[in-house]
Every structure is written in C-alpha cells, then in structure tokens.
Motif scaffolding. Sequence first.
Motif, short mmCIF file in Angstrom:
data_model
loop_
_atom_site.label_atom_id
_atom_site.label_comp_id
_atom_site.label_asym_id
_atom_site.label_seq_id
_atom_site.Cartn_x
_atom_site.Cartn_y
_atom_site.Cartn_z
N LEU A 24 0.83 -1.20 0.00
CA LEU A 24 0.00 0.00 0.00
C LEU A 24 0.86 1.25 0.00
O LEU A 24 1.95 1.28 0.57
CB LEU A 24 -0.91 0.02 1.22
CG LEU A 24 -1.95 -1.10 1.34
CD1 LEU A 24 -2.68 -0.99 2.67
CD2 LEU A 24 -2.94 -1.05 0.19
N ARG A 26 1.25 5.37 1.06
CA ARG A 26 0.93 6.08 2.29
C ARG A 26 -0.51 6.60 2.27
O ARG A 26 -1.21 6.54 3.28
CB ARG A 26 1.93 7.23 2.50
CG ARG A 26 3.31 6.76 2.93
CD ARG A 26 4.20 7.93 3.27
NE ARG A 26 4.55 8.69 2.06
CZ ARG A 26 5.60 8.42 1.30
NH1 ARG A 26 6.38 7.38 1.59
NH2 ARG A 26 5.86 9.16 0.24
N GLN A 28 -3.04 5.31 0.56
CA GLN A 28 -3.94 4.18 0.68
C GLN A 28 -3.98 3.65 2.11
O GLN A 28 -5.03 3.26 2.61
CB GLN A 28 -3.50 3.07 -0.28
CG GLN A 28 -3.71 3.42 -1.75
CD GLN A 28 -3.10 2.38 -2.67
OE1 GLN A 28 -2.34 1.52 -2.24
NE2 GLN A 28 -3.42 2.46 -3.96
N GLU A 29 -2.84 3.66 2.77
CA GLU A 29 -2.80 3.20 4.16
C GLU A 29 -3.59 4.13 5.07
O GLU A 29 -4.31 3.68 5.97
CB GLU A 29 -1.36 3.08 4.64
CG GLU A 29 -1.23 2.46 6.02
CD GLU A 29 0.22 2.27 6.42
OE1 GLU A 29 0.45 1.72 7.51
OE2 GLU A 29 1.10 2.69 5.65
#
Length: 210
Positions: A24, A26, A28-29
Amino acid sequence: MGGIIDFIGGPPEENNGELNPFFLTRDQERALMELRERVSAMVDEKTQVITVSVKMQDPLISAQLTNVVVEQLQEYITTYRTQKAKQDLEFTESVFEEARNNYYRTQQAYAAFEDANKNIISASYRTEQERLKNEMSLTFNLYNTLAQKLEQDKLRVQERTPVYTIIEPATVPLKASSPKKMLILIGFIFLAGCGTVGYILFKDAFNFRK
C-alpha cells in the motif's frame, strides 16, 4: 541518502492507481485506517446476528457503504464456510467424469466382443468374455460409488451455505450519530456556569490584588 529516505518514508506513491493489499502507498494506508475507524461489525454469539455500522459525514454515503459492506461480508462468510466442501465437490466431479467414461468404454468393449463372437464357443472365448465382464462390473461399481459420493458432496455444500436474512436494512439516517450536539451544548452551559460562579466568588480577591 535518497534511497535511505525512501526506505524510511515508506513505499513510493506511484503504483499506477492499482490497489495492492500487500504493498500500500501512504495515502492508501491512511484511507484504510480511516475506514477501519468508521466501519465496524459486531456478532452476537447467542443469536448469531451481525450488526454492521458505518459512520460517514454524508448520510447517503453512509447508507450506501453499509449495503456494500453487508454484501461483501456475506460473500466472504459464504466462501469461508463452503470453500473446503466446494473443493471436495470439484475433485469428486472430475473423478466421477473419468469413472463414467471408463465404464462406458468397458461396456462398449464387452458389447463389441459379444457381437463379434456370437457363434464361437471355446475356452479362450469364455476367458476373454469373463475378463471383459469383470472389468465392466468393476468400473460400474466405481462409477456407482462416485455417483453417490457426488450427491453427498452437493448436499454438503448446500448444508454449509449460510442463509442470510436482513433484519433491519440500511437506511439514510435522519440525524447525526456524532458529535452529540446536545451533550456539547450542555457541556458549554456547564462550563459557562462554572466560569460565572467562579468569577462571582473570586472577583473581590482579584479587585483587592489590583
């Protein structure tokens, strides 16, 4: 230094817009962590009722996302409970198909031998006839056994497939669940009252110091 900064800072942001759960970005996280805080599912151990709740700023999006979560959850539970039974069913189907073809082949071989040797009576004929007949019987027994197992595997998949009932469908909420406006208002009134009382009690001391 650039490589070290990239390693510490996390994975690169460029992933061609694709979502890879194993890698992922950053952004998306952060979005995933935000969704984890906003989406929740609780299971009642006694009634096996699953309660799904979604908190979003837009009430329409909250209701729509709840429906999506419920559908995905149903699909996941169904796959989890029936995966092993479906694998067994697929294996039985493949073996059953092979056994059926073998039985048909031995049956045709026996019929062809009988047609070609109608008026022949000899020891070799009886030996070959007995061999073909036994082979046909063995393949038929295997075919019949697998046919019964196939029906059992189908029933097992059906038994393990859960049946869902929506007790309370998702609807667009008419009022916000948080923040609690009434509690905030009461809290401000309480703080204002405390401040006023404190000012009245200690205003003489403040004037004396001046």
